[in-house]
Design an enzyme around this catalytic site. Structure first.
Site, PDB file in Angstrom:
ATOM      1  N   MET A  56     -10.233   6.245  -6.801  1.00 21.21           N
ATOM      2  CA  MET A  56      -9.939   7.416  -5.985  1.00 21.21           C
ATOM      3  C   MET A  56      -9.103   8.426  -6.752  1.00 21.21           C
ATOM      4  SD  MET A  56     -11.481   7.053  -3.125  1.00 21.21           S
ATOM      5  CE  MET A  56     -10.692   8.300  -2.118  1.00 21.21           C
ATOM      6  N   ASP A  72      -0.497   7.113 -14.621  1.00 25.07           N
ATOM      7  CA  ASP A  72      -0.654   5.702 -14.253  1.00 25.07           C
ATOM      8  C   ASP A  72       0.017   4.855 -15.321  1.00 25.07           C
ATOM      9  OD1 ASP A  72      -1.869   2.994 -13.799  1.00 25.07           O
ATOM     10  OD2 ASP A  72      -3.025   4.096 -12.297  1.00 25.07           O
ATOM     11  N   VAL A 131      -1.868   5.502  -5.079  1.00 25.21           N
ATOM     12  CA  VAL A 131      -1.489   4.178  -5.594  1.00 25.21           C
ATOM     13  C   VAL A 131      -1.863   3.117  -4.564  1.00 25.21           C
ATOM     14  CG1 VAL A 131       0.333   5.135  -7.043  1.00 25.21           C
ATOM     15  CG2 VAL A 131       0.871   4.427  -4.695  1.00 25.21           C
ATOM     16  N   GLU A 143      -2.220   0.515  -1.599  1.00 25.72           N
ATOM     17  CA  GLU A 143      -2.030   0.751  -0.171  1.00 25.72           C
ATOM     18  C   GLU A 143      -0.930  -0.156   0.379  1.00 25.72           C
ATOM     19  OE1 GLU A 143      -3.668   3.154   3.110  1.00 25.72           O
ATOM     20  OE2 GLU A 143      -3.499   3.283   0.947  1.00 25.72           O
ATOM     21  N   SER A 170      -5.194   5.509   3.485  1.00 28.86           N
ATOM     22  CA  SER A 170      -6.326   5.366   4.404  1.00 28.86           C
ATOM     23  C   SER A 170      -5.959   4.559   5.642  1.00 28.86           C
ATOM     24  CB  SER A 170      -7.501   4.688   3.693  1.00 28.86           C
ATOM     25  OG  SER A 170      -7.129   3.399   3.238  1.00 28.86           O
ATOM     26  N   HIS A 172      -6.416  12.463   3.101  1.00 31.33           N
ATOM     27  CA  HIS A 172      -7.280  11.289   2.974  1.00 31.33           C
ATOM     28  C   HIS A 172      -8.673  11.675   2.503  1.00 31.33           C
ATOM     29  CE1 HIS A 172      -9.519   7.736   5.020  1.00 31.33           C
ATOM     30  NE2 HIS A 172      -9.320   7.509   3.738  1.00 31.33           N
ATOM     31  N   ASN A 215     -14.463   7.882  -0.384  1.00 24.97           N
ATOM     32  CA  ASN A 215     -15.155   7.438  -1.585  1.00 24.97           C
ATOM     33  C   ASN A 215     -16.683   7.432  -1.332  1.00 24.97           C
ATOM     34  OD1 ASN A 215     -15.343   6.397  -4.216  1.00 24.97           O
ATOM     35  ND2 ASN A 215     -15.383   4.295  -3.466  1.00 24.97           N
ATOM     36  N   ASN A 250     -12.122   6.020   9.817  1.00 21.39           N
ATOM     37  CA  ASN A 250     -12.064   4.573   9.645  1.00 21.39           C
ATOM     38  C   ASN A 250     -11.933   3.855  10.982  1.00 21.39           C
ATOM     39  OD1 ASN A 250     -12.306   4.853   6.924  1.00 21.39           O
ATOM     40  ND2 ASN A 250     -10.184   4.369   6.430  1.00 21.39           N
TER      41      ASN A 250
END
Length: 560
Positions: free
Chosen positions: A169, A188, A245, A247, A274, A295, A298, A345
């Site tokens: 993502m 990262d 990063v 969840e 998410s 949000h 994908n 979701n």
């Protein structure tokens, strides 16, 4: 179209609805000439008044023979029809009408051709599919106003951004930012993840360059505008940061706390969560008014929707800035309430779980997939689970169960898949075999069980209704709770976020077309099925939501 445009070219342009750049349109014969914008008005005036005539390019005689040969035209029509039906499944009548008119055009007189076209347009424009698609277009246009300030002016788009987390993502979000002319720093701790994200970005830009979807200078700029690093440095002038990063609440809060200390006081801090509460993430952090949920879905490049989630203390200005950023990236923003699962979701949860329960009860997996595809979903529910990742879907399902109770209790179908490491596309095996990613097929060990007594007589309509009305029920609860601001926004979000059949106009328009009172009766009927009753409180999934009962009394969800 000019008469010099041949039948194959005309069909390609009309049936695809593709937008061509000027140079290609000129080469194809779709336009007569090109001009710099500053001369456009003068040249248009000269052409209209006959002071200038455009250059005329004559088609070779072979082209005329092809267009006017009934046998060749029939062959072209058959090939075009086969290709378009593979994409539209016959759900979009304008495509078939246009195909017939274009093929007949070279052998039809001008007066008859225009009369036939007018008749087709009148019929199509008043049909349900056109009305549904126009409503979705109007909804997407209305969403653009979310990027305006209180004076109706466009909110400035940030020129410098940071993305924290170089996973699937985060890497994709950073790539899209860079491609949209935003200087982006991808951060990262894992150098391998950073390298993979940069390679993916380079590959995407090279693909677009090869297909002439971008120009060389724009490609070079997109490559230059994405840099990476393993430390949070150089953020002193960054205007927006998106964390993507793991969840986990504590991880996200730690990242945002560090970003708040390193970035300017007015910078926007966005979380790509998410499932976690934006209010909980922002609790105790400095300047919670600038923290907002952003949000993405994908795959980031393909999915057109972005959910913008304000926390309890998020300022209206931060919401507008987040919406403006989403619009700049070519996405459609929808502002949703900070509830578990947000909107998409939360609505997908019951739909996917119902499909799993049907398969566990002995309904052939291929049958479930085919029926939902025929209904108009972009892919079957089992393939969607594989695309999302079975582990991620399991985490989301358990989060929804914890928030909403028994109606969201997940089945235990996927437990063996998790134990075996069958996570879907990313592991190469899930419900589908992904050895050939372009042509996956249902795994060979998914042979149907003997149907359970409660399901053995289930018809095709029952299977579709079990899945679709489970989704619709939760969508209606979201509407009743004010998770979105209107029925139109709900329909737009579910079409753009779940792929719900666009030709049906969205969940609510589908229910209205079906008849709201009949939907009420159908949900009550589904709730009384033996295997649903056997879930105990879980049968609440098919309880009639108050928003549906109220709308059934009025005959529509929208007030006239």
């Amino acid at each position: 179209l000019p008469r010099r445009v041949g039948l194959p070219t005309a069909l390609t342009a009309i049936l695809s609805g593709r937008l061509y750049d000027v140079q290609r349109a000129l080469r194809m014969g779709l336009i007569d000439r090109k001009t710099p914008p500053e001369y456009l008005e003068r040249i248009a005036r000269d052409l209209a008044l006959g002071r200038e005539r455009p250059p005329r390019r004559r088609r070779p005689i072979a082209g005329w023979l092809i267009d006017r040969n009934p046998l060749v035209a029939t062959l072209i029509e058959r090939k075009a029809r086969k290709e378009t039906l593979a994409k539209t499944k016959g759900r979009y009548p304008a495509v078939e009408a246009a195909l017939a008119l274009v093929v007949q055009g070279p052998r039809t007189g001008w007066k008859d051709a225009t009369a036939k076209e007018a008749d087709a347009i009148a019929r199509l424009a008043t049909g349900p599919v056109c009305k549904h698609l126009v409503a979705l277009f109007q909804g997407s246009e209305a969403a653009k106003k979310l990027g305006l300030d209180e004076h109706g002016e466009k909110v400035p788009v940030p020129r410098r951004a940071a993305v924290i987390g170089a996973g699937v993502m985060g890497g994709a979000i950073a790539s899209v930012l860079a491609e949209r002319d935003v200087d982006t720093r991808l951060i990262d701790l894992d150098q391998n993840a950073l390298d993979a994200a940069l390679v993916a970005h380079q590959r995407e830009i090279a693909r677009k360059l090869e297909r002439r979807q971008t120009l060389p200078h724009a490609a070079n700029r997109a490559l230059d505008q994405l840099v990476s690093g393993d430390r949070m440095l150089g953020l002193g002038r960054t205007e927006v940061a998106v964390e993507a990063v793991a969840e986990r609440l504590e991880v996200k809060r730690a990242v945002l706390t560090e970003l708040a200390a390193l970035m300017p006081a007015g910078a926007l801090l966005a979380t790509n969560t998410s499932s976690l509460s934006v209010t909980a993430i922002a609790a105790g952090l400095p300047s919670p008014e600038r923290i907002v949920g952003l949000h993405f879905f994908n795959p980031v490049r393909q999915m057109p929707l972005v959910e913008v989630i304000p926390g309890e203390r998020t300022s209206p200005e931060s919401v507008r800035r987040a919406c403006a950023l989403a619009l700049h990236l070519g996405k459609t923003p929808v502002v949703v309430k900070d509830v578990a699962g947000f909107l998409v979701n939360r609505v997908l949860g019951p739909y996917l779980d119902e499909a799993l329960r049907l398969v566990a009860g002995g309904i052939a997996p291929g049958r479930v997939e085919e029926l939902l595809l025929h209904f108009g979903m972009p892919m079957g529910p089992l393939r969607l689970l594989d695309e999302v990742g079975i582990d991620i879907a399991d985490h989301a399902a358990r989060s929804l169960f914890g928030a909403y109770g028994e109606r969201m209790r997940p089945s235990d179908v996927i437990a063996p898949y998790l134990q075996a490491g069958r996570l879907g596309r990313k592991s190469g095996l899930g419900f589908y075999d992904w050895q050939d990613p372009k042509h996956p097929h249902l795994a060979s060990d998914l042979s149907s069980l003997e149907a359970a007594p409660d399901l053995e007589n289930l018809g095709d309509d029952d299977i579709v209704d079990r899945c679709v009305l489970a989704m619709a029920g939760e969508a209606l609860r979201c509407l009743g709770e004010g998770v979105v601001d209107s029925p139109a926004t709900l329909d737009l979000a579910l079409v753009f976020g779940t792929g719900f059949a666009p030709f049906r106009g969205g969940v609510l328009r589908y229910l209205e077309a079906r008849g709201l009172q009949s939907v009420v009766e159908r949900m009550e009927e589904l709730g009384q099925l033996p295997d649903v009753l056997g879930r105990g409180a879980g049968a609440e999934r098919f309880a009639v939501p108050s928003a549906l009962a109220d709308a059934a009394g009025r005959g529509a969800f929208r007030t006239p």
